[in-house]
Design a protein around this motif. Structure first.
Motif, short mmCIF file in Angstrom:
data_model
loop_
_atom_site.label_atom_id
_atom_site.label_comp_id
_atom_site.label_asym_id
_atom_site.label_seq_id
_atom_site.Cartn_x
_atom_site.Cartn_y
_atom_site.Cartn_z
N PRO A 45 0.83 -1.22 0.00
CA PRO A 45 0.00 0.00 0.00
C PRO A 45 0.85 1.26 0.00
CG PRO A 45 -0.67 -1.50 1.75
CD PRO A 45 0.59 -2.04 1.17
N LYS A 46 0.29 2.33 -0.50
CA LYS A 46 0.98 3.62 -0.53
C LYS A 46 0.99 4.22 0.87
CE LYS A 46 0.76 8.11 -2.93
NZ LYS A 46 1.76 8.65 -2.10
N HIS A 47 2.13 4.74 1.26
CA HIS A 47 2.23 5.40 2.56
C HIS A 47 1.63 6.79 2.46
CE1 HIS A 47 4.67 2.23 4.19
NE2 HIS A 47 5.49 2.30 3.16
N ILE A 48 0.85 7.16 3.43
CA ILE A 48 0.24 8.48 3.45
C ILE A 48 1.32 9.51 3.80
CG2 ILE A 48 -1.54 9.90 4.54
CD1 ILE A 48 -2.63 7.57 2.91
N GLY A 49 1.33 10.62 3.09
CA GLY A 49 2.29 11.69 3.36
C GLY A 49 3.70 11.37 2.91
N ASN A 50 3.84 10.52 1.93
CA ASN A 50 5.16 10.13 1.43
C ASN A 50 5.56 11.10 0.32
OD1 ASN A 50 7.30 8.42 1.60
ND2 ASN A 50 6.47 6.89 0.24
N ASP A 51 6.56 11.95 0.58
CA ASP A 51 6.96 12.93 -0.43
C ASP A 51 8.29 12.51 -1.07
OD1 ASP A 51 8.68 13.40 1.64
OD2 ASP A 51 8.20 15.52 1.87
N LEU A 52 8.85 13.39 -1.89
CA LEU A 52 10.08 13.07 -2.62
C LEU A 52 11.24 12.76 -1.68
CD1 LEU A 52 9.91 15.64 -5.56
CD2 LEU A 52 9.56 13.18 -5.65
N TRP A 53 11.31 13.47 -0.56
CA TRP A 53 12.39 13.23 0.40
C TRP A 53 12.28 11.82 0.96
CZ3 TRP A 53 16.88 15.14 1.80
CH2 TRP A 53 17.45 14.71 2.99
N ASP A 54 11.07 11.39 1.31
CA ASP A 54 10.88 10.04 1.85
C ASP A 54 11.25 8.99 0.81
OD1 ASP A 54 9.93 10.99 4.32
OD2 ASP A 54 7.92 11.21 3.50
N VAL A 55 10.90 9.23 -0.44
CA VAL A 55 11.24 8.30 -1.51
C VAL A 55 12.76 8.22 -1.69
CG1 VAL A 55 11.05 7.87 -3.99
CG2 VAL A 55 9.04 8.61 -2.71
N ALA A 56 13.43 9.36 -1.65
CA ALA A 56 14.89 9.38 -1.79
C ALA A 56 15.55 8.64 -0.63
CB ALA A 56 15.39 10.82 -1.86
N MET A 57 15.06 8.82 0.58
CA MET A 57 15.63 8.13 1.74
C MET A 57 15.36 6.64 1.67
SD MET A 57 17.28 10.26 3.57
CE MET A 57 17.79 10.99 2.03
N GLU A 58 14.21 6.26 1.15
CA GLU A 58 13.90 4.83 1.01
C GLU A 58 14.83 4.18 -0.01
OE1 GLU A 58 10.05 2.21 -0.36
OE2 GLU A 58 9.72 4.15 0.59
N ARG A 59 15.11 4.87 -1.11
CA ARG A 59 16.07 4.35 -2.10
C ARG A 59 17.46 4.23 -1.51
NH1 ARG A 59 14.41 8.29 -6.48
NH2 ARG A 59 12.50 7.40 -7.25
#
Length: 64
Positions: A37-51
């Protein structure tokens, strides 16, 4: 009789139902495409940190 408000119930129910269908469709499409599922409030910074975290875990597991 003063039941004029009943005229608005059917269109309101249709609108509410369509909003629920659209929201659930987005959830299931995203889950099918990404496997979770998609995380609520997931922005570009969160995506970059996840990568970054995923890359670090892969590097740590490959060096062991």
């Amino acid at each position: 009789m003063n039941l004029r408000w009943m005229e608005a119930v059917l269109p309101l129910g249709i609108i509410a139902g369509m909003l629920c269908v659209m929201g659930n469709a987005q959830y299931y499409i995203h889950r099918a495409a990404h496997g979770r599922p998609k995380h609520i409030g997931n922005d570009l910074w969160d995506v970059a940190m996840e990568r970054r975290d995923k890359k670090l875990v892969e590097q740590a597991s490959s060096s062991d």
